[in-house]
Design a protein around this motif. Structure first.
Motif, PDB file in Angstrom:
ATOM      1  N   SER A  80       0.829  -1.242  -0.011  1.00 32.19           N
ATOM      2  CA  SER A  80      -0.181  -0.007  -0.090  1.00 32.19           C
ATOM      3  C   SER A  80       0.948   1.231   0.004  1.00 32.19           C
ATOM      4  N   PHE A  81       1.876   1.264   0.879  1.00 34.62           N
ATOM      5  CA  PHE A  81       2.704   2.435   1.032  1.00 34.62           C
ATOM      6  C   PHE A  81       3.609   2.743  -0.492  1.00 34.62           C
ATOM      7  N   GLY A 119       0.913   4.111  -2.845  1.00 36.05           N
ATOM      8  CA  GLY A 119       1.124   5.530  -2.706  1.00 36.05           C
ATOM      9  C   GLY A 119       2.241   6.111  -3.112  1.00 36.05           C
ATOM     10  N   SER A 135       2.100   6.317  -7.107  1.00 39.75           N
ATOM     11  CA  SER A 135       0.882   7.280  -7.549  1.00 39.75           C
ATOM     12  C   SER A 135       1.055   8.545  -7.452  1.00 39.75           C
ATOM     13  N   ILE A 157       4.975   9.505   3.663  1.00 40.90           N
ATOM     14  CA  ILE A 157       3.588   9.400   3.398  1.00 40.90           C
ATOM     15  C   ILE A 157       2.451   9.319   4.412  1.00 40.90           C
ATOM     16  N   THR A 191      -3.973   6.394   0.908  1.00 39.66           N
ATOM     17  CA  THR A 191      -3.067   5.193   1.134  1.00 39.66           C
ATOM     18  C   THR A 191      -3.062   4.984   2.584  1.00 39.66           C
ATOM     19  N   ASN A 192      -3.224   5.897   3.747  1.00 38.93           N
ATOM     20  CA  ASN A 192      -3.524   5.475   5.201  1.00 38.93           C
ATOM     21  C   ASN A 192      -4.681   4.819   5.222  1.00 38.93           C
ATOM     22  N   SER A 226      -5.100  -2.996  -2.198  1.00 38.40           N
ATOM     23  CA  SER A 226      -4.247  -2.008  -2.320  1.00 38.40           C
ATOM     24  C   SER A 226      -3.754  -1.177  -3.738  1.00 38.40           C
ATOM     25  N   ILE A 237      -4.934   2.327  -4.635  1.00 37.58           N
ATOM     26  CA  ILE A 237      -4.339   3.611  -4.435  1.00 37.58           C
ATOM     27  C   ILE A 237      -3.606   4.138  -5.931  1.00 37.58           C
TER      28      ILE A 237
END
Length: 705
Positions: free
Chosen positions: A372-373, A376, A379, A393, A651-652, A698, A701
């Protein structure tokens, strides 16, 4: 070992597909005495280590290979300096598909047709070995290496346990669906890797180097500063440079996130990674490939994973203690109740323990959080925003105050002289000439605007005793006359009285001048507000963020600008060190204040470093800006700050959606399994099913903008 100079090395771990194992590898490598830091990015499969230079690098590398082989025997460790021209796609082989298919057919035959019991058992065992033999083999190997608590071990114990309590169809079917789930999960992870990689597919593969009358196709690494390269329509610009022949429209979206093509002509600056849309260009190279914009972007994105968010660090640490704990609980669940509960049956509680084991695998969390991070970061890169790590992030989503530098950030930084007021018999031409001479050694925008307005030839041999006083002004002797140029405080320092000068109708930056201790007058410099500044401030306010402006300008022009763009607060007449003090004051007044400072990344390095997040603007090609800040906006678009915060918040949200969903499902299945209300089917879903859903979630994102 004591800290000192280090050697950075990168390895590609081909075949790495277990997030839990990746965390174990990273932990073990970090424990080596030769290693200062080690970071394994599961998404890109890259292990980055810093080896103490006083240590034997080859020995350290051998130890790293040993650790990887001990944890994941099938993973190949590749030194990225020596090989990896192209990363091979790791796909399931035809032999594996055929073997799996045969195993499934044998299982179906045993389940559908009514064979004698002995033949049934033999068919189930054969099917189980054919389908899950690799899982068993990996589990046995890992136990031999002391690597017990992984998903292979959990599945092996659970399915063999099911055989032991005569749940033959369930044992085989669970292994079948586990393998299918693993395949789908790997496919989803690979898709996410490719999606993120596609966002950063900006690396040029070749350069057309002009050699006499010919253009030779060479690697960008072979081109040196000063060489002339040819860029044809449709090709990526391989290196930064200046156009020496031709004109065209450039697609700079991969570098700056700007969708509108940019026109470039002779003497225009071009950046690597941009795409030439129309004409033929000849470009004189100004930076070697390793120093080019595209290399800088790729390096920042690829190394961003080394700066992990607090959530990532916690999840990795949590997994280290989680799996052994649930194995212990499962063991107690299988043994204790039958001993203390009347009429309890061992086989029933063993089955419950097996369900508990299968459901407990932490891969869904370990896999989805770093993914996921990284999504982010990818993206943001697509939008022309470079974020240096998952930690930034995470910090961005908490920002509640954005502090701006004024000149070059909120305004264009292109100053123009719009008024000259003289005193004591000095003419406007005289005043402008003296000011231009004194400012001729400075690259400050105000100095450049004064020199531009003067327009005449400056004979620097006539300038002596030049002295610049940071934050106040400059002074020098011009043809024997002592000239002092600067703000009102600088005039006071030099005992020049400016208290009677009327500045009520003056809007802009005022530069006072004195010649031989006689006040000569002032020059008013104005700067235009950027076209998207007001929109950017409105966007930030719409999500509840307070906006503050810090500037060295005098109070009145600063207040006028702040009022026009809608700033919540403005602090003027600040020296560079005053800006840091003002940030400290904001923290002391409101302890929960989370500040992002936005500046040019060069003059504001101290305050960029002090804020929770330092953001530099308009930084294409600026090495100093990249070094000083945590987030780099690759063009002058202020609204990208809002975009960056929005991506960080999304993202969070996805990270916590995955954590809550994965933990929630697992807890429910674990509790139901312990109480006897869940079977191994639900447990398999709690493992591979949840992992698959988390990975797919995920990917959302990447659509953030």
């Amino acid at each position: 070992m004591e800290s000192g100079s280090v050697l950075k090395k990168q390895f590609y771990l081909e075949g790495l597909c277990c997030a839990n194992c990746a965390a174990k590898i990273e932990n073990k490598v970090n424990e080596l005495e030769e290693i200062q830091t080690a970071n394994l990015d599961f998404v890109t499969k890259k292990l980055t280590v810093q080896i103490y230079e006083k240590c034997d690098a080859e020995l350290a590398q051998n130890k790293i290979v040993g650790i990887v082989k001990n944890i994941e025997d099938e993973v190949k460790v590749i030194d990225m300096e020596q090989s990896l021209e192209d990363e091979e796609e790791e796909e399931i082989s035809k032999a594996d598909v055929i073997r799996f298919g045969i195993g499934v057919l044998i299982f179906i035959a045993a389940y559908v047709f009514k064979f004698p019991k002995t033949i049934d058992i033999v068919l189930y065992v054969v099917s189980y070995v054919v389908v899950g033999g690799d899982v068993l083999l990996r589990s046995i190997k890992n136990i031999g290496k002391g690597q017990i608590f992984d998903e292979n071990f959990l599945m092996a114990v659970a399915t063999i346990g099911a055989f032991a309590i005569k749940e033959y169809p369930e044992a085989v079917s669970v292994m079948i669906f586990y393998q299918i789930g693993e395949f789908l999960q790997d496919a989803a992870v690979e898709k996410s890797r490719k999606s993120i990689s596609a966002l950063m597919d900006i690396k040029p593969q070749f350069a057309n180097l002009i050699n006499g009358e010919k253009a030779l196709k060479v690697s960008p690494d072979e081109v040196v500063v000063g060489d002339i390269i040819l860029v044809k329509p449709g090709e990526k610009i391989p290196l930064d440079g200046i156009v020496v022949e031709g004109e065209s429209m450039l697609d700079t979206s991969a570098v700056t996130g700007e969708s509108v093509p940019r026109r470039v002509e002779i003497q225009g600056e071009v950046f690597s990674g941009s795409i030439n849309k129309e004409g033929l260009l000849k470009v004189e190279v100004t930076k070697a490939f390793k120093d080019s914009t595209v290399s800088k972007i790729l390096d920042l994105v690829e190394n961003a994973s080394s700066k992990k968010a607090v959530t990532e660090k916690f999840i990795t640490k949590f997994a280290r203690y989680y799996t052994p704990s649930v194995v212990g609980i499962a063991l107690l669940l299988a043994i204790v109740p039958p001993l203390v509960i009347k009429d309890a049956v061992f086989s029933n509680w063993i089955y419950r323990a097996l369900v508990f084991l299968v459901a407990s695998c932490p891969c869904a969390i370990i896999l989805s959080v770093p993914l996921s991070f990284f999504g982010g970061i990818g993206s943001a890169s697509r939008n022309g925003i470079l974020v240096k790590g998952g930690n930034y992030i995470e910090a961005l989503k908490n920002i509640n105050t954005v502090v701006f530098d004024k000149t070059g950030t909120l305004t264009e930084g292109k100053f123009n002289v719009n008024k000259i007021q003289t005193y004591n018999q000095f003419s406007k031409d005289e005043l402008l000439k003296y000011a231009a001479y004194v400012e001729s050694f400075s690259n400050h925008p105000i100095a450049l605007s004064i020199c531009s307005a003067y327009g005449g030839n400056i004979e620097k041999n006539n300038i002596t005793n030049y002295k610049e006083v940071s934050g106040f002004g400059v002074q020098a002797e011009i043809s024997g006359k002592a000239v002092c140029i600067g703000n009102a405080n600088f005039m006071k320092q030099n005992k020049i009285d400016v208290s009677k000068v009327n500045l009520d109708e003056v809007f802009g930056t005022v530069v006072h001048a004195a010649v031989d201790n006689v006040y000569a007058g002032y020059i008013v410099i104005s700067d235009n507000i950027k076209k998207d500044t007001i929109k950017a401030i409105d966007e930030l306010k719409s999500i509840g963020i307070k906006t503050v402006m810090l500037t060295g300008d005098s109070k009145k022009p600063a207040s006028v600008v702040a009022s026009k763009i809608g700033m919540d607060e403005v602090f003027s007449e600040l020296l560079p060190q005053d800006k840091v003090e003002k940030i400290e004051e904001m923290y002391s007044k409101k302890p929960d204040c989370k500040i992002a400072f936005v500046g040019d990344g060069i003059n504001d390095a101290p305050v960029l470093a002090r804020a929770d997040v330092g953001i530099s603007m308009g930084s294409v090609g600026s090495d100093a800006a990249v070094e000083a800040s945590d987030v780099v906006i690759m063009n002058d678009e202020l609204h990208k700050i809002y975009t960056a915060i929005k991506i960080a918040k999304k993202t969070n949200r996805v990270v916590w959606q995955n954590i809550i969903f994965a933990v929630g499902v697992k807890v429910i299945v674990l509790v139901l399994g312990a109480l006897g209300y869940a079977n191994i089917w639900e447990a398999v879903f709690a493992d591979t099913g949840v992992s698959l859903i988390a990975v797919v979630n995920s990917l959302r994102i990447l659509r953030a903008h």
